[in-house]
Design an enzyme around this catalytic site. Structure first.
Site, PDB file in Angstrom:
ATOM      1  N   LYS A   1      43.387  11.629 -14.762  1.00  0.00           N
ATOM      2  CA  LYS A   1      43.250  10.217 -15.156  1.00  0.00           C
ATOM      3  C   LYS A   1      44.183   9.934 -16.332  1.00  0.00           C
ATOM      4  CE  LYS A   1      39.234  11.424 -17.981  1.00  0.00           C
ATOM      5  NZ  LYS A   1      37.769  11.425 -18.040  1.00  0.00           N
TER       6      LYS A   1
ATOM      7  N   TYR B   1      56.712   2.005 -46.603  1.00  0.00           N
ATOM      8  CA  TYR B   1      55.897   0.801 -46.816  1.00  0.00           C
ATOM      9  C   TYR B   1      54.774   1.089 -47.812  1.00  0.00           C
ATOM     10  CZ  TYR B   1      58.120  -1.346 -42.743  1.00  0.00           C
ATOM     11  OH  TYR B   1      59.009  -1.874 -41.864  1.00  0.00           O
TER      12      TYR B   1
ATOM     13  N   MET C   1      56.943   1.836 -37.527  1.00  0.00           N
ATOM     14  CA  MET C   1      57.002   1.641 -36.081  1.00  0.00           C
ATOM     15  C   MET C   1      57.941   2.647 -35.417  1.00  0.00           C
ATOM     16  SD  MET C   1      58.040  -1.752 -33.890  1.00  0.00           S
ATOM     17  CE  MET C   1      56.764  -2.777 -34.583  1.00  0.00           C
TER      18      MET C   1
HETATM   19  C1  PLP Z   1      37.538  12.896 -18.036  1.00  0.00           C
HETATM   20  C2  PLP Z   1      36.456  13.523 -17.265  1.00  0.00           C
HETATM   21  C3  PLP Z   1      36.386  14.915 -17.163  1.00  0.00           C
HETATM   22  C4  PLP Z   1      37.323  15.840 -17.891  1.00  0.00           C
HETATM   23  O1  PLP Z   1      36.931  15.938 -19.246  1.00  0.00           O
HETATM   24  P1  PLP Z   1      37.703  16.939 -20.227  1.00  0.00           P
HETATM   25  O2  PLP Z   1      36.903  16.935 -21.481  1.00  0.00           O
HETATM   26  O3  PLP Z   1      39.054  16.355 -20.438  1.00  0.00           O
HETATM   27  O4  PLP Z   1      37.756  18.235 -19.532  1.00  0.00           O
HETATM   28  C5  PLP Z   1      35.396  15.454 -16.370  1.00  0.00           C
HETATM   29  N1  PLP Z   1      34.516  14.655 -15.724  1.00  0.00           N
HETATM   30  C6  PLP Z   1      34.546  13.312 -15.820  1.00  0.00           C
HETATM   31  C7  PLP Z   1      33.540  12.507 -15.091  1.00  0.00           C
HETATM   32  C8  PLP Z   1      35.514  12.702 -16.591  1.00  0.00           C
HETATM   33  O5  PLP Z   1      35.539  11.362 -16.677  1.00  0.00           O
END
Ligand code: PLP
Length: 365
Positions: free
Chosen positions: A35, A255, A303
């Site tokens: 993801k 800054y 930035m």
């Molecule tokens: C993101 C996610 C994981 C992975 O989590 P990590 O801590 O990155 O290993 C596993 N299960 C679900 C449902 C997730 O959303």
């Protein structure tokens, strides 16, 4: 010439980290969680990095339908799981077309599958809320939900899953696991372990594991480093010094003049800023590697630039290599100072940073 900043994604490191997860959960089905554009590493790059026969995960898990299409587009034919299921009924047409597994975390998603018209067969992961109170069926609603799923003729596989709120704490998964075991029906495949659970709570590796952050070589724990866990960094963010100046005691940098020199100091200017994804909240003293030497940040992150005290690197010059995080400097060490976690830094890598994939195995497509 473009700005000298770039991120290098280390293919062999991702494969090695996946192998470590497999060794922790012998025989388990391993979902590689990709993801958020593979936690900033690039979905296509990670699939390529894991494409050699011995390196492949058993499936990819992600959130967006469009990302699932990307995984299919680069040739992956195995399972892909939508971790939050679908967001509206017509998404199920894409689920069918792309042959995806779907999480089901609330009753409305079961309604949509029941009403779906067509010959598609769905593979469903019933999500149980074991105390996180975010997604999933409350334990007392699970038996009825399972009964409904079993009665739908278009569903041909049901697994049960949960997600831990506290797997990064000692014994943190125990209460949630007991809750899960109380409702998960015998005989159904079970999926519970994220990276923290895989690495520290071996008893939670059931039939399937879901490895996210560990693939990318950062730690899910506040008090155990990636290196001590045996993980290797999958991303190096590197740049160069684009200017150097010598300042006197009392001179201020950047800054707001946050950094004030207490002695004659050499300041290097790095081509990297918060618009590249570097955390603006990083305080003075945050480690930055210049020509292989760890140096302290000096002055607020801008930035497009960061200023660093290179007084201890006599050879530092315009063009010196700078590592913001990666193989010489753990991303978690940068994150800690900025009061965040490695996850957030890698996910926030900005689109303007060019990324190269390093070390694809021979024979990878
Ligand atoms: C993101 C996610 C994981 C992975 O989590 P990590 O801590 O990155 O290993 C596993 N299960 C679900 C449902 C997730 O959303």
């Amino acid at each position: 010439m473009p700005r000298p900043i770039r991120a290098v994604v280390h293919a062999r490191s991702i494969a090695a980290n996946l192998a470590l997860a497999r060794a922790r959960a012998p025989g388990a089905f391993v979902w590689a969680v990709v993801k958020a554009n593979a936690y900033g590493h690039g979905i296509e790059r990670v699939v390529a990095a894991l494409s050699a026969p011995g390196d492949q995960p058993d499936g990819y898990a992600l959130i967006d339908l469009a990302d699932a299409a990307r995984v299919r587009a680069v040739g992956w034919r195995g399972p892909i799981l939508l971790l939050e299921g679908v967001f509206e009924p017509r998404d199920l047409d894409d689920v069918a077309a792309l042959d995806l597994d779907v999480a089901v975390h609330r009753a409305g998603q079961i309604d949509w599958i029941e009403r779906h018209v067509g010959a598609a067969k769905f593979k469903v992961h019933l999500k149980v809320d074991t105390g996180m109170n975010r997604l999933g069926f409350a334990p007392h609603d699970v038996p009825a939900a399972l009964a409904r799923l079993r009665a739908v003729s278009s569903i041909d596989r049901v697994a049960v899953m949960t997600h831990f709120a506290d797997a990064d704490l000692a014994h943190g998964a125990e209460a949630a696991l007991a809750c899960f075991d109380g409702v998960a029906a015998a005989g159904l495949p079970q999926s519970v372990a994220n990276s923290a659970a895989i690495l520290s709570q071996p008893g939670t590796a059931r039939d399937e594991i879901r490895a996210g952050i560990l693939l990318y070589g950062a730690t899910p724990f506040a008090d155990r480093s990636a290196a001590e866990l045996g993980l290797v960094p999958a991303m190096t963010l590197e740049s160069e010094l684009i200017a150097i100046r010598s300042i006197d005691a009392g001179d201020r940098v950047g800054y707001g003049g946050r950094f004030v020199a207490t002695r004659p100091t050499r300041i290097g200017v790095v081509a990297c800023g918060y618009a590249d994804g570097y955390p603006r909240l990083a305080p003075d003293g945050t480690p930055i590697v210049v020509d292989g030497v760890v140096c302290p940040m000096a002055g607020r992150v801008s930035m497009d630039m960061i200023t660093v005290d290179v007084s201890e690197v006599p050879g530092a010059r315009v063009g010196s290599r700078v590592e913001l995080w990666g193989r010489e400097l753990a991303i978690d060490d940068v994150a800690r100072g900025a009061q965040t976690i490695g996850y957030e830094l890698m996910c926030a890598l900005a689109p303007r940073v060019p990324v190269v994939l390093d070390g694809l195995p021979d024979g990878a497509p």
